[in-house]
Design an enzyme around this catalytic site. Structure first.
Site, short mmCIF file in Angstrom:
data_model
loop_
_atom_site.label_atom_id
_atom_site.label_comp_id
_atom_site.label_asym_id
_atom_site.label_seq_id
_atom_site.Cartn_x
_atom_site.Cartn_y
_atom_site.Cartn_z
N ASP A 251 26.08 -24.26 -38.12
CA ASP A 251 26.05 -23.22 -37.15
C ASP A 251 25.15 -21.95 -37.51
O ASP A 251 25.27 -20.94 -37.72
CB ASP A 251 27.50 -22.59 -37.06
CG ASP A 251 28.71 -23.81 -36.98
OD1 ASP A 251 28.01 -24.76 -36.36
OD2 ASP A 251 29.68 -23.42 -37.00
N GLN B 70 28.42 -25.56 -26.56
CA GLN B 70 28.88 -26.87 -27.13
C GLN B 70 29.65 -27.47 -25.75
O GLN B 70 30.62 -26.88 -24.98
CB GLN B 70 30.06 -26.60 -28.02
CG GLN B 70 29.34 -26.08 -29.39
CD GLN B 70 28.72 -27.29 -29.98
OE1 GLN B 70 29.32 -28.15 -30.60
NE2 GLN B 70 27.23 -27.37 -29.85
N ASP C 118 32.30 -23.62 -28.59
CA ASP C 118 31.49 -22.43 -28.83
C ASP C 118 30.39 -22.07 -27.94
O ASP C 118 29.39 -22.88 -27.74
CB ASP C 118 30.92 -22.62 -30.21
CG ASP C 118 31.51 -23.09 -31.04
OD1 ASP C 118 32.83 -23.43 -30.67
OD2 ASP C 118 31.43 -23.66 -32.36
N TRP D 272 41.62 -24.23 -31.60
CA TRP D 272 41.59 -25.48 -31.84
C TRP D 272 42.93 -26.12 -32.09
O TRP D 272 43.07 -27.33 -31.84
CB TRP D 272 40.67 -25.79 -33.33
CG TRP D 272 39.45 -25.85 -33.16
CD1 TRP D 272 38.48 -25.03 -33.51
CD2 TRP D 272 38.47 -26.73 -32.29
NE1 TRP D 272 37.21 -25.24 -33.25
CE2 TRP D 272 37.36 -26.35 -32.26
CE3 TRP D 272 38.86 -27.83 -31.25
CZ2 TRP D 272 36.13 -26.93 -31.89
CZ3 TRP D 272 37.88 -28.39 -30.81
CH2 TRP D 272 36.43 -27.91 -30.83
N TRP E 212 33.91 -30.71 -20.84
CA TRP E 212 34.55 -29.63 -22.09
C TRP E 212 33.67 -28.74 -22.62
O TRP E 212 32.26 -29.21 -22.86
CB TRP E 212 34.88 -30.76 -23.25
CG TRP E 212 35.12 -29.97 -24.46
CD1 TRP E 212 33.93 -29.83 -25.33
CD2 TRP E 212 36.37 -29.25 -25.24
NE1 TRP E 212 34.55 -29.08 -26.62
CE2 TRP E 212 35.87 -28.89 -26.47
CE3 TRP E 212 37.48 -29.70 -24.64
CZ2 TRP E 212 36.80 -28.41 -27.20
CZ3 TRP E 212 38.69 -28.87 -25.47
CH2 TRP E 212 38.35 -28.24 -26.72
N MET E 213 33.84 -27.69 -22.83
CA MET E 213 33.32 -26.43 -23.56
C MET E 213 33.85 -26.12 -24.82
O MET E 213 34.92 -25.66 -24.81
CB MET E 213 32.75 -25.33 -22.66
CG MET E 213 32.03 -24.22 -23.36
SD MET E 213 31.43 -22.95 -22.03
CE MET E 213 33.23 -22.02 -22.05
N GLU F 36 32.93 -21.03 -40.22
CA GLU F 36 31.98 -21.61 -39.05
C GLU F 36 31.40 -20.41 -38.33
O GLU F 36 32.11 -19.24 -38.28
CB GLU F 36 32.87 -22.19 -38.13
CG GLU F 36 33.77 -23.53 -38.77
CD GLU F 36 34.22 -24.39 -37.74
OE1 GLU F 36 34.18 -25.57 -37.95
OE2 GLU F 36 35.11 -23.75 -37.02
N PHE G 8 25.42 -29.82 -32.59
CA PHE G 8 26.32 -28.67 -33.00
C PHE G 8 25.82 -27.21 -32.80
O PHE G 8 24.65 -27.02 -32.24
CB PHE G 8 26.90 -28.82 -34.27
CG PHE G 8 28.05 -29.76 -34.54
CD1 PHE G 8 28.29 -30.62 -33.52
CD2 PHE G 8 28.82 -30.02 -35.69
CE1 PHE G 8 29.32 -31.84 -33.64
CE2 PHE G 8 29.99 -30.79 -35.71
CZ PHE G 8 29.91 -31.73 -34.72
C1 FRU Z 1 33.67 -24.27 -34.17
C2 FRU Z 1 32.68 -25.81 -34.69
C3 FRU Z 1 31.45 -25.37 -35.15
C4 FRU Z 1 30.65 -26.74 -34.53
C5 FRU Z 1 31.13 -27.09 -33.42
C6 FRU Z 1 31.34 -28.59 -32.92
O1 FRU Z 1 34.15 -24.35 -33.32
O2 FRU Z 1 33.71 -26.24 -35.20
O3 FRU Z 1 31.48 -25.08 -36.58
O4 FRU Z 1 29.30 -26.46 -34.90
O5 FRU Z 1 32.22 -26.26 -33.23
O6 FRU Z 1 31.57 -28.64 -31.43
#
Ligand code: FRU
Length: 588
Positions: free
Chosen positions: A257, A154, A138, A394, A135-136, A308, A194
């Site tokens: 973030d 991520q 941000d 999301w 999975w990927m 975010e 994160f």
């Molecule tokens: C945004 C987010 C960030 C967080 C990350 C977690 O998509 O919710 O705020 O750092 O993803 O995976």
């Protein structure tokens, strides 16, 4: 990005030498020992199965960690690998928390010298970055250093769904073709890793070395706090700072973030941090001690959800420096779910003052561009502000119908401030490097469309990755547009409607949509009446990115056609349109 993996599964050795169990309320805590004889321990995943925790332990300390996994119960969707090459002939113990010892997943764990998966699966993009497997979400820590663009992201190596956040890593010399590198940051006692950013410490302000690459990220454990890690080998490996976190949590649940860059005006590092639904700016001389500078956001823009992934950067507009602040929020985007808003104004090194513009303004009106930020450290001789976003939402990101991987990034885009005739906006347009990967071009004759016109075959042997450029002129039509289609009757429709003032994309009939009932929702962007709309459309198997009038309107959308779209249809209601300079390029 192309890559093919041809590997054959060999040794399937499962040598379980002992098994101990202990009951708890939701099942048993069970430990299984493996005598390692192969390179990988393969764990079977069933995405619908409940997530359980597995703890790994071996005498080697790098093999002591824990992760969450949807361990197979009824069937195996795919396998995820634990790399155990270093442990040949040694013992490794897996402890399963709260499971039924007879479940399929535990019985099926196996050793293998190969980790085999179908890299080139149907919806794997060809010229967008996607993770090799897993999975990927941000993009993180995007930074340029010595000829390489670094992309961290991520990453969950233990399944193609969100969880176990690590920073994955890839590098590129042209922003298009990427090389996978080993994961750099793994969860620790402060929590998961994160999103965040990376800087090059040219003046050794932090003391980790001149030109050290320093990652600033959120440690997401019981609370969210900011931590740092440094690399002196061009981002290949990172050492976490012993005194993390460098910015502890002040009592704000959503505190994450960090995007850091050097600010010449106030001669300090400035961090933009998402703090519930504002952005707080912090300053530091050494990346280790941070002081609050100011807070922005109350009463302006969209506050439909927490903010975010902020990013603050300067752009030149009409000879003057303006500052842009981009902030993602989820849900509450203009078309539902995740989206990124922006503000344009001034930054004096400490606080951001927005210009009076009709906020909220959105960087991309499509449903599938989220959490994007820009590269740090692009050389001044280049001078571009280059952006990439996560090409999903999301609302449904965990369910999109790919298998061994989930999600890709948007194309790399250059951001500019332009005037749309009414006010300043932030435009996005693919970087010029994109022009180099176009394969043979087909030019089609101009068209006059009174009601409908169809180009029955766009490309011979179309494999779903191509680009269309054309100028659409609404001679006397108010409602007009075009659609991509295939022989199965699937359609992705792009519609200009000057009677309502909206440009929209409809993916209701574009292929697979029923994996989530929010996927088929429509999406639209404000449209200004123009004599010509220059259209640039990038299609990469399961994504469409449209840039109208050099990025005055940008929309990004996923779609999952059963077969690739190789037809282009134009339509016009009550009036004529002409379509000129139609150029189609295969992209290889
Ligand atoms: C945004 C987010 C960030 C967080 C990350 C977690 O998509 O919710 O705020 O750092 O993803 O995976």
């Amino acid at each position: 990005m192309k890559r093919s993996i041809t590997s054959i599964l060999i040794a399937l050795l499962l040598i379980s030498i002992s098994c101990t169990s202990q009951k708890n309320s939701s099942g048993k805590n069970l430990s299984v020992d493996y005598k390692i004889q192969s390179s990988y321990l393969l764990i079977p995943v069933e995405e619908k199965a409940p997530e359980i925790k597995i703890s790994v332990s071996a005498s080697n300390p790098t093999h002591q960690y824990a992760f969450d996994v949807h361990l197979a119960v009824d069937k195996i969707d795919y396998w995820v690998p634990l790399d155990v090459k270093e442990l040949k002939d040694q013992n490794l113990t897996l402890s399963f928390l709260g499971v039924n010892e007879s479940i399929l997943g535990i019985k099926e764990i196996k050793q293998s010298n190969e980790f085999e998966f179908e890299y080139n699966e149907k919806y794997r993009p060809q010229f967008h970055f996607s993770p090799e497997h897993g999975w990927m979400n941000d993009p993180n820590g995007m930074v340029y250093l010595d000829g390489e663009y670094h992309l961290f992201y991520q990453y969950n190596p233990y399944g193609a769904m969100w969880g176990n956040m690590h920073w994955g890593h890839a590098v590129s010399t042209d922003l298009i073709s990427w090389t996978y590198l080993p994961t750099v940051l793994t969860p620790d006692s402060l929590g998961a890793i994160f999103s965040g950013s990376a800087v090059i410490d040219v003046n050794n302000t932090a003391g980790f070395g001149k030109n050290a690459m320093i990652a600033i990220y959120t440690s997401a454990g019981k609370v969210q706090a900011q931590s740092i890690a440094y690399s002196t080998d061009k981002g290949r490996t990172f050492t976490k700072y012993a005194k993390n976190p460098v910015l502890p949590n002040p009592g704000i649940t959503d505190f994450r973030d960090p995007k850091v860059s050097w600010n010449e005006q106030s001669k300090q590092w400035v961090m933009a941090l998402a703090t519930r639904n504002t952005v707080t700016f912090y300053g530091s001389q050494n990346l280790k001690e941070w002081t609050k500078l100011s807070e922005f956001g109350d009463g302006i823009g969209s506050h439909a959800a927490v903010w975010e992934c902020p990013d603050l950067f300067p752009l030149t507009f009409q000879g003057k420096t303006k500052w842009v602040l981009i902030v993602s929020l989820n849900p509450g985007g203009p078309n539902g779910g995740s989206a990124t808003q922006y503000f344009i104004g001034n930054f004096d090194g400490k606080s951001f003052k927005p210009d009076a513009l009709p906020y909220p303004l959105w960087l991309d009106y499509g449903r599938d561009n989220y959490a994007g930020v820009t590269f740090n450290n692009i050389p001044a001789t280049d001078g571009r502000r280059i952006f990439m976003g996560w090409m999903s939402n999301w609302d449904y990101a965990n369910q999109v119908p790919t298998k061994y991987f989930r999600s890709a990034n948007t194309s790399p885009r250059e951001l500019k401030i332009v005037n749309n005739g009414k006010h300043m906006i932030l435009s996005s347009f693919p970087v010029v490097e994109m022009n180099k990967i176009k394969d043979k071009m087909i030019e089609l004759p101009d068209l006059q469309v009174a009601t409908n016109a169809t180009i029955a075959e766009l490309l011979e042997q179309n494999d779903g990755s191509y680009e269309i450029n054309m100028s659409v002129k609404p001679d006397d039509a108010e409602v007009f547009g075009f659609s991509l289609g295939n022989s199965k009757g699937e359609l992705l429709v792009f519609k200009f409607d000057n009677s309502t003032g909206f440009f929209s994309i409809d993916r209701k009939k574009s292929g697979l949509t029923d994996f989530n009932d929010r996927f088929a929702m429509g999406m639209s962007a404000p449209l200004i009446k123009r004599a010509v709309y220059n259209v640039r459309l990038l299609i990469d198997r399961a994504s469409a990115e449209i840039f109208i009038n050099e990025g005055e309107i940008t929309m990004t959308t996923l779609f999952f056609p059963v077969e690739c779209m190789n037809q282009l249809r134009f339509f016009s209601r009550a009036g004529k349109i002409s379509v000129e300079n139609i150029k189609i390029n295969n992209i290889k």
